[in-house]
Design an enzyme around this catalytic site. Structure first.
Site, PDB file in Angstrom:
ATOM      1  N   HIS A   1      46.195  57.815  23.906  1.00  0.00           N
ATOM      2  CA  HIS A   1      45.623  57.607  25.244  1.00  0.00           C
ATOM      3  C   HIS A   1      46.562  58.153  26.315  1.00  0.00           C
TER       4      HIS A   1
ATOM      5  N   SER B   1      52.769  74.420  30.564  1.00  0.00           N
ATOM      6  CA  SER B   1      53.132  73.937  31.898  1.00  0.00           C
ATOM      7  C   SER B   1      54.161  74.834  32.557  1.00  0.00           C
TER       8      SER B   1
ATOM      9  N   HIS C   1      61.058  60.775  34.240  1.00  0.00           N
ATOM     10  CA  HIS C   1      60.855  60.309  35.601  1.00  0.00           C
ATOM     11  C   HIS C   1      60.373  61.425  36.537  1.00  0.00           C
TER      12      HIS C   1
ATOM     13  N   TYR D   1      56.547  62.055  38.988  1.00  0.00           N
ATOM     14  CA  TYR D   1      56.318  62.641  40.312  1.00  0.00           C
ATOM     15  C   TYR D   1      55.527  63.924  40.213  1.00  0.00           C
TER      16      TYR D   1
ATOM     17  N   LYS E   1      56.071  58.986  53.997  1.00  0.00           N
ATOM     18  CA  LYS E   1      54.759  59.593  53.789  1.00  0.00           C
ATOM     19  C   LYS E   1      53.640  58.618  54.150  1.00  0.00           C
TER      20      LYS E   1
HETATM   21  C1  HEA Z   1      48.120  59.179  32.946  1.00  0.00           C
HETATM   22  C2  HEA Z   1      47.163  58.556  33.304  1.00  0.00           C
HETATM   23  C3  HEA Z   1      46.501  57.364  32.725  1.00  0.00           C
HETATM   24  C4  HEA Z   1      45.215  57.038  33.012  1.00  0.00           C
HETATM   25  C5  HEA Z   1      44.249  57.798  33.890  1.00  0.00           C
HETATM   26  C6  HEA Z   1      44.948  55.820  32.315  1.00  0.00           C
HETATM   27  C7  HEA Z   1      43.721  55.172  32.377  1.00  0.00           C
HETATM   28  C8  HEA Z   1      43.439  53.964  31.757  1.00  0.00           C
HETATM   29  N1  HEA Z   1      44.292  53.217  30.978  1.00  0.00           N
HETATM   30 FE1  HEA Z   1      46.188  53.758  30.441  1.00  0.00          FE
HETATM   31  N2  HEA Z   1      48.070  54.287  29.921  1.00  0.00           N
HETATM   32  C9  HEA Z   1      48.776  55.357  30.394  1.00  0.00           C
HETATM   33  C10 HEA Z   1      48.312  56.313  31.282  1.00  0.00           C
HETATM   34  C11 HEA Z   1      47.022  56.339  31.830  1.00  0.00           C
HETATM   35  N3  HEA Z   1      46.052  55.413  31.605  1.00  0.00           N
HETATM   36  C12 HEA Z   1      50.102  55.366  29.847  1.00  0.00           C
HETATM   37  C13 HEA Z   1      51.200  56.389  30.132  1.00  0.00           C
HETATM   38  C14 HEA Z   1      50.191  54.261  28.999  1.00  0.00           C
HETATM   39  C15 HEA Z   1      51.395  53.799  28.179  1.00  0.00           C
HETATM   40  C16 HEA Z   1      51.235  54.192  26.751  1.00  0.00           C
HETATM   41  C17 HEA Z   1      52.321  53.692  25.897  1.00  0.00           C
HETATM   42  O1  HEA Z   1      52.593  52.489  25.942  1.00  0.00           O
HETATM   43  O2  HEA Z   1      52.907  54.498  25.173  1.00  0.00           O
HETATM   44  C18 HEA Z   1      48.898  53.595  29.092  1.00  0.00           C
HETATM   45  C19 HEA Z   1      48.583  52.404  28.424  1.00  0.00           C
HETATM   46  C20 HEA Z   1      47.442  51.662  28.632  1.00  0.00           C
HETATM   47  C21 HEA Z   1      47.249  50.341  28.170  1.00  0.00           C
HETATM   48  C22 HEA Z   1      48.265  49.501  27.440  1.00  0.00           C
HETATM   49  C23 HEA Z   1      48.138  49.692  25.991  1.00  0.00           C
HETATM   50  C24 HEA Z   1      49.183  48.981  25.249  1.00  0.00           C
HETATM   51  O3  HEA Z   1      50.229  48.670  25.810  1.00  0.00           O
HETATM   52  O4  HEA Z   1      48.950  48.763  24.067  1.00  0.00           O
HETATM   53  C25 HEA Z   1      45.985  49.957  28.550  1.00  0.00           C
HETATM   54  C26 HEA Z   1      45.381  48.649  28.285  1.00  0.00           C
HETATM   55  O5  HEA Z   1      44.570  48.188  28.971  1.00  0.00           O
HETATM   56  C27 HEA Z   1      45.404  51.063  29.265  1.00  0.00           C
HETATM   57  C28 HEA Z   1      44.142  51.081  29.817  1.00  0.00           C
HETATM   58  C29 HEA Z   1      43.633  52.114  30.592  1.00  0.00           C
HETATM   59  C30 HEA Z   1      42.284  52.128  31.112  1.00  0.00           C
HETATM   60  C31 HEA Z   1      41.233  51.090  30.858  1.00  0.00           C
HETATM   61  C32 HEA Z   1      42.176  53.286  31.843  1.00  0.00           C
HETATM   62  C33 HEA Z   1      40.953  53.736  32.595  1.00  0.00           C
HETATM   63  O6  HEA Z   1      41.297  54.082  33.911  1.00  0.00           O
HETATM   64  C34 HEA Z   1      40.288  54.874  31.916  1.00  0.00           C
HETATM   65  C35 HEA Z   1      38.948  55.153  32.553  1.00  0.00           C
HETATM   66  C36 HEA Z   1      38.246  56.353  32.008  1.00  0.00           C
HETATM   67  C37 HEA Z   1      37.247  56.307  31.118  1.00  0.00           C
HETATM   68  C38 HEA Z   1      36.801  55.055  30.510  1.00  0.00           C
HETATM   69  C39 HEA Z   1      36.624  57.539  30.625  1.00  0.00           C
HETATM   70  C40 HEA Z   1      35.321  57.804  31.184  1.00  0.00           C
HETATM   71  C41 HEA Z   1      34.095  57.134  30.629  1.00  0.00           C
HETATM   72  C42 HEA Z   1      33.590  57.181  29.390  1.00  0.00           C
HETATM   73  C43 HEA Z   1      34.307  57.691  28.207  1.00  0.00           C
HETATM   74  C44 HEA Z   1      32.230  56.708  29.197  1.00  0.00           C
HETATM   75  C45 HEA Z   1      32.080  55.635  28.217  1.00  0.00           C
HETATM   76  C46 HEA Z   1      32.401  54.346  28.815  1.00  0.00           C
HETATM   77  C47 HEA Z   1      32.166  53.179  28.219  1.00  0.00           C
HETATM   78  C48 HEA Z   1      31.621  53.082  26.843  1.00  0.00           C
HETATM   79  C49 HEA Z   1      32.438  51.898  28.936  1.00  0.00           C
HETATM   80  N4  HEA Z   1      46.315  52.092  29.302  1.00  0.00           N
HETATM   81  C1  HEA Z   2      52.537  58.588  39.306  1.00  0.00           C
HETATM   82  C2  HEA Z   2      53.406  57.992  38.641  1.00  0.00           C
HETATM   83  C3  HEA Z   2      54.461  57.052  39.135  1.00  0.00           C
HETATM   84  C4  HEA Z   2      54.986  56.856  40.394  1.00  0.00           C
HETATM   85  C5  HEA Z   2      54.664  57.567  41.673  1.00  0.00           C
HETATM   86  C6  HEA Z   2      55.966  55.823  40.247  1.00  0.00           C
HETATM   87  C7  HEA Z   2      56.723  55.346  41.316  1.00  0.00           C
HETATM   88  C8  HEA Z   2      57.746  54.428  41.187  1.00  0.00           C
HETATM   89  N1  HEA Z   2      58.124  53.776  40.046  1.00  0.00           N
HETATM   90 FE1  HEA Z   2      57.199  53.906  38.234  1.00  0.00          FE
HETATM   91  N2  HEA Z   2      56.470  54.260  36.381  1.00  0.00           N
HETATM   92  C9  HEA Z   2      55.483  55.162  36.042  1.00  0.00           C
HETATM   93  C10 HEA Z   2      54.836  56.014  36.903  1.00  0.00           C
HETATM   94  C11 HEA Z   2      55.119  56.112  38.251  1.00  0.00           C
HETATM   95  N3  HEA Z   2      56.013  55.382  38.958  1.00  0.00           N
HETATM   96  C12 HEA Z   2      55.200  55.097  34.633  1.00  0.00           C
HETATM   97  C13 HEA Z   2      54.174  55.933  33.885  1.00  0.00           C
HETATM   98  C14 HEA Z   2      56.047  54.125  34.111  1.00  0.00           C
HETATM   99  C15 HEA Z   2      56.122  53.578  32.689  1.00  0.00           C
HETATM  100  C16 HEA Z   2      56.501  54.525  31.632  1.00  0.00           C
HETATM  101  C17 HEA Z   2      56.460  53.861  30.296  1.00  0.00           C
HETATM  102  O1  HEA Z   2      57.367  53.043  30.031  1.00  0.00           O
HETATM  103  O2  HEA Z   2      55.534  54.130  29.517  1.00  0.00           O
HETATM  104  C18 HEA Z   2      56.842  53.639  35.238  1.00  0.00           C
HETATM  105  C19 HEA Z   2      57.840  52.678  35.109  1.00  0.00           C
HETATM  106  C20 HEA Z   2      58.705  52.335  36.118  1.00  0.00           C
HETATM  107  C21 HEA Z   2      59.879  51.559  35.918  1.00  0.00           C
HETATM  108  C22 HEA Z   2      60.398  51.026  34.580  1.00  0.00           C
HETATM  109  C23 HEA Z   2      59.810  49.713  34.275  1.00  0.00           C
HETATM  110  C24 HEA Z   2      60.196  49.219  32.942  1.00  0.00           C
HETATM  111  O3  HEA Z   2      59.803  49.831  31.940  1.00  0.00           O
HETATM  112  O4  HEA Z   2      60.889  48.194  32.897  1.00  0.00           O
HETATM  113  C25 HEA Z   2      60.482  51.413  37.147  1.00  0.00           C
HETATM  114  C26 HEA Z   2      61.740  50.686  37.391  1.00  0.00           C
HETATM  115  O5  HEA Z   2      62.408  50.870  38.316  1.00  0.00           O
HETATM  116  C27 HEA Z   2      59.649  52.119  38.098  1.00  0.00           C
HETATM  117  C28 HEA Z   2      59.907  52.220  39.459  1.00  0.00           C
HETATM  118  C29 HEA Z   2      59.190  53.013  40.351  1.00  0.00           C
HETATM  119  C30 HEA Z   2      59.514  53.137  41.763  1.00  0.00           C
HETATM  120  C31 HEA Z   2      60.607  52.423  42.496  1.00  0.00           C
HETATM  121  C32 HEA Z   2      58.616  54.037  42.275  1.00  0.00           C
HETATM  122  C33 HEA Z   2      58.586  54.514  43.711  1.00  0.00           C
HETATM  123  O6  HEA Z   2      58.445  55.903  43.770  1.00  0.00           O
HETATM  124  C34 HEA Z   2      57.510  53.883  44.508  1.00  0.00           C
HETATM  125  C35 HEA Z   2      57.681  54.139  45.979  1.00  0.00           C
HETATM  126  C36 HEA Z   2      56.526  53.664  46.807  1.00  0.00           C
HETATM  127  C37 HEA Z   2      56.492  52.563  47.588  1.00  0.00           C
HETATM  128  C38 HEA Z   2      57.637  51.614  47.672  1.00  0.00           C
HETATM  129  C39 HEA Z   2      55.261  52.188  48.352  1.00  0.00           C
HETATM  130  C40 HEA Z   2      55.095  52.812  49.709  1.00  0.00           C
HETATM  131  C41 HEA Z   2      56.227  52.619  50.606  1.00  0.00           C
HETATM  132  C42 HEA Z   2      56.188  51.974  51.784  1.00  0.00           C
HETATM  133  C43 HEA Z   2      54.943  51.402  52.361  1.00  0.00           C
HETATM  134  C44 HEA Z   2      57.451  51.933  52.561  1.00  0.00           C
HETATM  135  C45 HEA Z   2      58.122  50.649  52.789  1.00  0.00           C
HETATM  136  C46 HEA Z   2      58.500  49.956  51.576  1.00  0.00           C
HETATM  137  C47 HEA Z   2      59.651  49.300  51.354  1.00  0.00           C
HETATM  138  C48 HEA Z   2      60.875  49.470  52.147  1.00  0.00           C
HETATM  139  C49 HEA Z   2      59.680  48.276  50.273  1.00  0.00           C
HETATM  140  N4  HEA Z   2      58.581  52.666  37.443  1.00  0.00           N
HETATM  141 CU   LIG Z   3      60.599  56.344  36.491  1.00  0.00          CU
END
Ligand code: HEA
Ligand code: HEA
Ligand SMILES: [Cu+2]
Ligand code: CUA
Lengths: 296, 536, 293
Positions: free
Chosen positions: B80, B173, B256, B260, B334
């Site tokens: 997924h 990419s 990380h 972004y 932003k």
């Molecule tokens: C990058 C983008 C991305 C996006 C878009 C999503 C989208 C969604 N994610 Fe996911 N997710 C991740 C990135 C993302 N995720 C990542 C990085 C992890 C961590 C994996 C890891 O632990 O290694 C994760 C893990 C993760 C978990 C945790 C699993 C676990 O820890 O075991 C779950 C559980 O609820 C979840 C749910 C969903 C759901 C419900 C959506 C929904 O938003 C999806 C919606 C889209 C659709 C559903 C498709 C369109 C519709 C159909 C196909 C029609 C049919 C519909 C029906 C039959 C109802 N995601």
């Molecule tokens: C689009 C993807 C995206 C983005 C933009 C971010 C943005 C940020 N992420 Fe996230 N992050 C993920 C995707 C992303 N992350 C994913 C996929 C994981 C899990 C991966 C995995 O384990 O599978 C993860 C996990 C993750 C962790 C690890 C958690 C853990 O595993 O224990 C942490 C810890 O610091 C973190 C921090 C942050 C922070 C500080 C930002 C910051 O950039 C956010 C900054 C934004 C704001 C703060 C809001 C707007 C700001 C304001 C309104 C200004 C005023 C605010 C203050 C002064 C408070 N992220």
């Molecule tokens: Cu990070």
């Protein structure tokens, strides 16, 4: 505005959660709906973590209220449908921009200070009174009281293990502490600084007991240190789970810690040590008896 | 002027030997054709990855194992994430870059058209390789998308498929990013200075730099996994002097900046849409550019915030906590600038604006939870729980995915020449915006209450919120079916739009006819046209 | 910067069959590699992919060279190519950075930790008593090496130093060739460019010899703990790049013989020269951090 209404309700749910939560939710968290917030736990550190969590939470809520408030206000008042005329000269304002860059910096530093303090405390592993080696393996935990010659394995309890089979037909709700019970809990004394030496036997696991505020990865080939000190008046059972994906049964290797009074613990330790010595001797004799036999 | 151009372009179009049939796509060198293929590919992958998510939510609907073996569940989670990140979001960004960047900088096409085709066509093969791993002995990879050793080394026959698929995606990419950089740096029309570029172009330029810098690092990391598995190296084995945690450092050095990469182009799109529908220039354009650059820079020095529990030295934890928190500052700039753009504007709420607004609120919520995660002691409690899952879905789904949808709804009239069904798109918006919260908000509670992530079954006290989340998930998933339907319908026909599909739109793409000519700017736009467009 | 007075004549090729063939070739190779590594079949399963890839490289480059010779590319196209090559080389630098990172991590963190230094005292005390953090090492488990799990290393003085000289010289000769090209001195160009690729192949020859020695006599293999792992991955990927670079130099040389390139326009030559310098610089890093320190 629907967004506003939703946010309000969510925020109030969150806020309610933080207020209504019982002081210590160890031993069974109650029904699902009421489980909304982090536990305060039963150690000094876990409470400090909880306080930090609430602090940053409220800081975020306040910022959100202000920022979202301005957004919602703009959405409502500056609508074209209400005849709003755009002020196209408003393209930048150095003063305002400076403010909204520096204010967050100050807030963040203010947040970092208490966090750093707590972290320093957490990392202080000196003056521990009892050392236990914790080894995660696929799938269970091994506990080794290094100074006392006591060691044992801890697995998911039988009942949960049966119920969790695919299509087992057993209702998880009928199993006590479903997935959160083990055959042999880790036994520790309260009011004692217990040092854990955490390592992994095969892949990475993570030893986590929320009520102690301890989560430490068990890395094969390396030893990590962690410690906790359970409040003197908080003897009881505390439950946690492996917190690092470790394969097929990652979801089925819980942790249960049995915190006892110092006296109870000492008695338990003595007993268990004696027992384990006996069984070891028995095993030794059977081994030495059977060894020549199998050589034939 | 614009009419003249339109005429010239249309004329050009007829006489241009535009290839037909399958060759047009398979041998494509045109930025729009390639962009279309990217977008279709991304949409397909979104549905496959979403399908996996639906199965995850199905199994998690109630405690006990009803449908899947735990190993297969782990495969679903892993696949997924890989499909969504590498198959849906990243290709969608590249598709939008292909369509829009040449139009926005006044170029006829992408700088390196053949390379462009190559970077696209690698992808379907990469995903064929990855998806077919479901059918080999041992099943699909199940070690999480983060691929931590030693666990990932226990993968069955699909292990090399995973590694090579990642190599292919990385190559795609990198080539795509090089093309973007070269197009932006070398193909701008005279007069299109760097600080006149639209924000989408800026954010993509910086994203491209990030991609070129970190995708090779991922390739190196998985190559080491491959040799550890098959050739006896011990990079990640303590007995040989290596360290499993070393992989995590290398992975997150990629990982990380990668998150972004997934969000910056969304920032760009939102920065285009909000001014358009506020009928007011973007507030603090230059600050926005610098903010994106700072975010990109900081993203290289925060990686270990994913690893607070691995047992790092105290000083390292403090450093990574501070640097991570700092990212909130440029991100805040932003958010504030977007808000200030709406201030004293004249707002209307067409679908692109709706999605952009939802982005604003919900991405910020995800950012706040990110900030909470950055506090090391608190992260000890959050790490590897559903709180993290909630955090990253808030930034990824109402963040990146809504950003993509906002962009598509914004530019679709430009691509097709037709206005889409605005009413249906508004429905799509409200259903998505409501159910995405039903889906992911309860996951905060689950995580705080102690539910670990990546588990197929859970203790009974987690039941209620999981049910809510699953219901939200199914509803959200079903709502997404509207999206391709609306696009398909719009491509088939509809109310014709003029050059400028939206009243408040600015930028070179709106100076071209709708649909845009096959080769966007065969003659570079004049300085006057550029200046008009650059009123951000 | 934006230099598009001739933007209207920017060359946009029409339907190219090469990329899809390239993708298919890569796919075949990877399927072959998967099959081989999973022991489903032998190495021969690469073959179709490799053949297709060779055909592809030949065909794609022929097409582009043909276009170039016909003067299809204006300066702006040339500029695109240059920037593309620069960023490609940068991505290669980052690829090597991953392996250098592994080397530094092992030397500065994981090996000292295993030896009980820093924050991980208990690691040594509980799991690896008696292990001392020294470099080079094959780890506390004494992985690989000779029968008694010892291994020898290749001293910096000797073949590596010689190879350093060779590569540095080749960097010089390629620059001389470039100057000659710009000055229109074709004879000198042919000579120095020829010398460059000969030096390149010599380097590879020495390296191969060194590997043979390491495997047969020193017990130093890819599987000799972290030292063997980092040593062979770094020098191996570098050697691969030298080989590719030398082949590219050879191709360029053949094109020179055919009279390609003008003093003003010679993108392919420059691209290869940059690549060669990149290979050179990586080697310096290797020489210092892998062999010397
Ligand atoms: C990058 C983008 C991305 C996006 C878009 C999503 C989208 C969604 N994610 Fe996911 N997710 C991740 C990135 C993302 N995720 C990542 C990085 C992890 C961590 C994996 C890891 O632990 O290694 C994760 C893990 C993760 C978990 C945790 C699993 C676990 O820890 O075991 C779950 C559980 O609820 C979840 C749910 C969903 C759901 C419900 C959506 C929904 O938003 C999806 C919606 C889209 C659709 C559903 C498709 C369109 C519709 C159909 C196909 C029609 C049919 C519909 C029906 C039959 C109802 N995601
Ligand atoms: C689009 C993807 C995206 C983005 C933009 C971010 C943005 C940020 N992420 Fe996230 N992050 C993920 C995707 C992303 N992350 C994913 C996929 C994981 C899990 C991966 C995995 O384990 O599978 C993860 C996990 C993750 C962790 C690890 C958690 C853990 O595993 O224990 C942490 C810890 O610091 C973190 C921090 C942050 C922070 C500080 C930002 C910051 O950039 C956010 C900054 C934004 C704001 C703060 C809001 C707007 C700001 C304001 C309104 C200004 C005023 C605010 C203050 C002064 C408070 N992220
Ligand atoms: Cu990070
Ligand atoms: Cu052990 Cu997860």
């Amino acid at each position: 505005m629907t967004i506003r209404a939703k946010l309000a309700s969510l925020a109030s749910a969150f806020a309610a959660a933080s207020i209504t939560l019982p002081a210590h939710a160890h031993e069974d968290g109650g029904s699902g709906w009421s489980q909304l917030n982090m536990t305060q736990g039963v150690t000094d550190i876990s409470r400090k973590i909880y306080d930090l969590h609430m602090l940053i939470f409220w800081v975020c809520v306040i910022i959100a209220v202000i920022v979202f408030g301005v957004m919602i206000y703009s959405i409502i008042s500056f609508r074209k449908s209400r005849g709003a005329i755009p002020d196209i000269t408003l393209v930048h304002n150095t003063k305002v921009e400076a403010v909204w860059t520096t204010v967050p910096v100050i807030i963040l530093i203010a947040m970092a200070v208490p966090a750093a303090k707590t972290l320093v405390e957490i990392e202080d592993t000196t003056k521990t009174e009892l050392t236990i080696k914790v080894t995660g393996f696929q799938w269970g935990w091994q506990y080794d009281y290094l100074d006392d010659g006591v060691a044992f394995y801890s697995h998911l309890d039988r009942k949960s293990n049966k119920a969790r089979e695919l299509l087992s037909g057993i209702d998880p709700n009928s199993v006590e502490h479903y997935l959160l019970n083990v055959d042999h809990p880790l036994v520790v004394p309260v009011d004692t600084k217990v040092r854990l030496l955490v390592t992994g036997a095969d892949v990475i696991h993570s030893w986590w007991v929320p009520d102690f505020g301890v989560k430490k990865d068990a890395i094969p080939g390396f030893v990590n240190e962690a410690w906790f000190r359970v409040d003197a008046d908080k003897a009881g059972l505390y439950r946690g789970q492996c917190a690092e994906l470790c394969g097929r049964d990652h979801g089925f290797m819980p942790i249960v810690v049995d915190a006892r009074s110092k006296a109870d613990f000492a008695a338990w330790l003595k007993n268990t040590a004696a027992q384990q010595k006996q069984t070891a001797q028995a095993a030794d004799t059977t081994a030495s008896l059977s060894a020549p036999a199998s050589a034939h | 002027m614009a009419d003249e151009l339109a005429h010239a372009a249309a004329h050009d179009d007829d006489h241009d030997h535009k290839p037909h049939g399958w060759r047009r796509w398979v041998y494509a060198t045109n930025h729009k054709d390639i962009g279309t293929m990217y977008l279709i590919f991304a949409c397909t992958m979104f549905f496959i990855g979403g399908g996996a998510a639906m199965l995850i939510r199905l199994e998690l609907f109630q405690p006990g194992l009803q449908f899947f073996d735990p190993q297969f569940f782990n495969s679903l989670t892993t696949m997924h994430a890989l499909i969504m990140i590498f198959g849906a979001i990243m290709p969608a960004w590249t598709g939008l870059a292909n369509w829009m960047i040449p139009m926005q900088v006044g170029a006829p096409d992408m700088a390196l058209p053949r390379l462009n085709n190559f970077s696209f066509w690698i992808l379907p093969f990469a995903f064929t390789l990855l998806l077919s791993s479901f059918f080999v002995p041992g099943g699909a990879p199940a070690g999480g998308w983060t691929m931590y050793p030693p666990l990932v080394l226990q993968t069955g026959s699909s292990f090399p498929m995973l590694i090579f698929a990642v190599h292919l995606m990385g190559a795609s990419s990198i080539l795509g990013a090089i093309n973007v950089v070269v197009t932006i740096m070398n193909m701008r029309a005279p007069g299109m200075t760097l600080l006149r570029m639209p924000m989408f172009v800026w954010t993509w330029l910086i994203t491209a730099y990030l991609l070129i810098a970190v995708m090779p690092v991922l390739a190196g990391a998985v190559t080491m996994l491959l040799t550890d598995h098959f050739f006896g190296t011990t990079f990640f084995t303590a007995a040989g002097g290596g360290d499993p945690v070393m992989f995590q450092h290398i992975f997150w050095f990629f990982g990380h900046p990668e998150v972004y990469i997934l969000i910056l182009p969304a920032f760009g799109i939102v920065s285009e849409i909000i001014p358009t529908f506020s009928r007011k220039p973007l507030f603090g354009y230059e600050a926005m550019v610098y903010a994106v650059a700072s975010i990109a820079f900081l993203s290289f020095i925060v990686w270990a915030h994913h690893m607070f529990t691995v047992g790092m030295p105290l000083a390292a934890q403090l450093f990574f906590m501070l640097s991570t928190m700092l990212i909130a500052v440029p991100t805040g700039v932003k958010v504030f600038n977007w808000t200030a753009t709406m201030w004293k504007g004249s707002l209307s709420f067409e679908p692109p604006m709706l999605f952009a607004l939802a982005f604003l609120f919900l991405f910020s919520i995800g950012g706040f939870s990110g900030l909470m995660l950055a506090m090391v002691p608190a992260d000890y409690q959050y790490q590897d729980t559903y709180f993290v899952v909630a955090h990253f879905h808030y930034v990824l789904v109402p963040g990146s995915i809504f950003g993509i949808m906002a962009g598509v709804y914004y530019w679709l009239p430009k691509w097709t020449g037709n206005m889409y069904d605005l009413k249906l798109a508004t429905w799509h918006f409200w259903l998505s915006a409501i159910f995405v919260n039903v889906l992911f908000f309860p996951q905060h509670f689950l995580g705080l209450a102690g539910m670990p992530r990546r588990i197929p079954d859970y203790a009974v006290q987690f039941t209620d919120w999981n049910m809510v989340s699953s219901i939200g998930g199914f509803a959200f998933g079903l709502s997404q079916l509207l999206f391709p339907y609306i696009i398909w319908k719009c491509a088939r026909g509809g109310v014709r739009v003029g050059n400028k599909a939206w009243e408040g739109a600015h930028g070179l793409e709106w100076e071209l006819p709708s649909p845009a000519p096959y080769h966007s700017w065969t003659t570079a736009p004049s300085d006057a046209v550029i200046a008009r467009g650059a009123a951000h | 910067m934006s230099n598009a007075p001739d933007s209207s004549s920017y060359y946009i090729p029409h339907d190219s069959p090469w990329p899809i063939r390239g993708s298919v070739a890569l796919f075949c190779i990877m399927i072959g590699a998967v099959a081989y590594l999973n022991e489903w079949t032998g190495l021969w399963s690469f073959a179709p992919g490799a053949v297709l890839l060779a055909y592809l490289l030949f065909g794609w480059f022929s097409t582009v060279i043909g276009e170039s010779q016909r003067g299809t590319f204006n300066n702006q196209v040339d500029h695109s190519f240059r920037m593309g090559m620069m960023w490609f080389i940068f991505s290669e630098v980052m690829f090597f950075a991953a392996f250098f990172g592994a080397l530094f991590y092992a030397r500065m963190l994981s090996v000292p930790w295993l030896g009980g230094q820093g924050v991980k005292v208990f690691t040594n005390f509980v799991l690896w008593p008696g292990f001392e953090a020294l470099w080079p090492t094959n780890g506390p488990g004494h992985v690989g090496g000779r029968a008694d799990s010892t291994f020898g290393i290749i001293p910096a003085i000797g073949i590596p130093a010689l190879n350093t000289m060779i590569l540095l010289t080749s960097g010089l000769t390629v620059t001389l060739a470039h100057h000659a090209l710009r000055a229109g001195q074709r004879g000198k160009l042919t000579l120095f460019l020829g010398l460059t690729f000969l030096l390149g192949f010599t380097f590879v020859g020495f390296q191969a010899h060194e590997y043979g020695e390491a495997y047969r006599q020193l017990g130093l293999r890819l599987s000799t703990g972290i030292y063997g792992s980092t040593f062979f991955m770094l020098t191996g990927f570098h050697g691969l790049h030298v080989t590719i670079g030398a082949i590219m130099l050879l191709v360029i040389w053949l094109r020179v013989l055919r009279g390609h390139f003008t003093p003003e326009k010679h993108f392919a030559f420059e691209a290869v020269a940059w690549y060669w310098h990149f290979v050179d610089v990586v080697w310096l890093g290797l020489f210092i951090f892998v062999y010397w320190l």
